[in-house]
Design a protein around this motif. Sequence first.
Motif, PDB file in Angstrom:
ATOM      1  N   THR A   6      -9.377 -26.547 138.786  1.00  0.00           N
ATOM      2  CA  THR A   6      -8.250 -25.652 138.551  1.00  0.00           C
ATOM      3  C   THR A   6      -8.201 -25.282 137.071  1.00  0.00           C
ATOM      4  O   THR A   6      -8.397 -26.119 136.220  1.00  0.00           O
ATOM      5  CB  THR A   6      -6.948 -26.365 138.934  1.00  0.00           C
ATOM      6  N   LEU A   8      -5.793 -23.784 134.114  1.00  0.00           N
ATOM      7  CA  LEU A   8      -4.410 -23.444 133.791  1.00  0.00           C
ATOM      8  C   LEU A   8      -4.371 -22.593 132.533  1.00  0.00           C
ATOM      9  O   LEU A   8      -5.118 -22.849 131.587  1.00  0.00           O
ATOM     10  CB  LEU A   8      -3.600 -24.719 133.523  1.00  0.00           C
ATOM     11  N   ILE A  17      -1.397 -20.409 136.908  1.00  0.00           N
ATOM     12  CA  ILE A  17      -2.650 -20.880 137.475  1.00  0.00           C
ATOM     13  C   ILE A  17      -3.629 -19.726 137.542  1.00  0.00           C
ATOM     14  O   ILE A  17      -3.342 -18.696 138.134  1.00  0.00           O
ATOM     15  CB  ILE A  17      -2.413 -21.406 138.901  1.00  0.00           C
ATOM     16  N   VAL A  20      -7.165 -21.774 141.638  1.00  0.00           N
ATOM     17  CA  VAL A  20      -6.239 -22.713 142.262  1.00  0.00           C
ATOM     18  C   VAL A  20      -6.827 -23.944 142.923  1.00  0.00           C
ATOM     19  O   VAL A  20      -6.126 -24.903 143.145  1.00  0.00           O
ATOM     20  CB  VAL A  20      -5.375 -21.996 143.312  1.00  0.00           C
ATOM     21  N   GLU A  93      -6.485 -29.890 146.083  1.00  0.00           N
ATOM     22  CA  GLU A  93      -5.221 -29.800 145.345  1.00  0.00           C
ATOM     23  C   GLU A  93      -4.800 -28.348 145.263  1.00  0.00           C
ATOM     24  O   GLU A  93      -5.644 -27.459 145.366  1.00  0.00           O
ATOM     25  CB  GLU A  93      -5.394 -30.356 143.927  1.00  0.00           C
ATOM     26  N   ARG A  94      -3.509 -28.117 145.090  1.00  0.00           N
ATOM     27  CA  ARG A  94      -3.049 -26.728 144.983  1.00  0.00           C
ATOM     28  C   ARG A  94      -1.818 -26.669 144.088  1.00  0.00           C
ATOM     29  O   ARG A  94      -1.122 -27.675 143.888  1.00  0.00           O
ATOM     30  CB  ARG A  94      -2.740 -26.152 146.360  1.00  0.00           C
ATOM     31  N   PRO A  95      -1.566 -25.493 143.529  1.00  0.00           N
ATOM     32  CA  PRO A  95      -0.388 -25.382 142.667  1.00  0.00           C
ATOM     33  C   PRO A  95       0.889 -25.333 143.473  1.00  0.00           C
ATOM     34  O   PRO A  95       0.917 -24.734 144.543  1.00  0.00           O
ATOM     35  CB  PRO A  95      -0.616 -24.052 141.941  1.00  0.00           C
ATOM     36  N   ARG A  99       3.330 -27.353 138.956  1.00  0.00           N
ATOM     37  CA  ARG A  99       2.529 -28.575 139.031  1.00  0.00           C
ATOM     38  C   ARG A  99       1.325 -28.375 139.937  1.00  0.00           C
ATOM     39  O   ARG A  99       1.299 -27.472 140.758  1.00  0.00           O
ATOM     40  CB  ARG A  99       3.373 -29.718 139.628  1.00  0.00           C
ATOM     41  N   ILE A 100       0.347 -29.258 139.817  1.00  0.00           N
ATOM     42  CA  ILE A 100      -0.775 -29.298 140.758  1.00  0.00           C
ATOM     43  C   ILE A 100      -0.558 -30.516 141.644  1.00  0.00           C
ATOM     44  O   ILE A 100      -0.389 -31.626 141.139  1.00  0.00           O
ATOM     45  CB  ILE A 100      -2.114 -29.455 140.005  1.00  0.00           C
TER      46      ILE A 100
END
Length: 242
Positions: A6, A8, A17, A20, A93-95, A99-100
């Motif tokens: 990811t 940022l 983001i 992602v 993982e995803r936003p 936050r992630i």
Amino acid sequence: MVTCSTVLDRTPNKCSILQVVVLTDVDAPVCTNLQAALQSSLFGSAELRCGPIGPPTDRLDSSSSITFAPGWLDGSDVVFDRLRDDLPWRAMERPMYDRIVPVPRLICTVDIGSLGGTHPLRTITHALEKGLHARFSSVGVNYYRTGQDSVAWHRDSIYKTQRPSTVALVSLGSPRTLAVRAHAQYCSKTAETTGITPVTRRRWRLGHGDLLVMQGRCQRDWEHCVPKERAVGPRISLAFRS
Ligand SMILES: O=C(O)CCC(=O)C(=O)O
């Protein structure tokens, strides 16, 4: 191994983001043997065999329907064990807001064409294609390790095609609830034009070897989720999308 990270944008006062997805290979299966976690169903240990698919069992409205076929797949124990042990599971993982967060399940996408002719996923795909008059070139597979794994309310992204779609879910392992509710936009539009708010929520308990098919405008006007639960064993779901 992390295959995609990811990125940022960390400009002061901004945290957006740019990219992602974080996919991490998971080497070892995370749960115990299905047999230890699940009371085997009557047909769970039989030879692999898919049942017929009848007409819709439940109408959500005039354009969206559900077909629920309990015990559609015989031989589900072997399929569960093979997929759990052989698939290249990934943690994702995803936003979420700023936050992630980890996606609360493992996932894997399987290209059906890459599988050997006797692979159980091929047999299942052929049966679904024949029964539903649809084509499925890949299958999204979800692994719910415990009741704390889940999938939040969502519409499958094929709704963006604007065409009616078919999504077939085959459930293996511990029973879990699939909940369906009218999408907010659809609710307000229907209420505005007809004065009637659609029936808003339905639930099905998906057990070992059960099939649930969503057809028509299910992905456009309705959304679905698998909520978290206490004290349930592992589950694998196969999601075939036309
Ligand atoms: O696990 C299920 O039955 C549902 C899976 C799902 O909603 C999805 O993969 O988009």
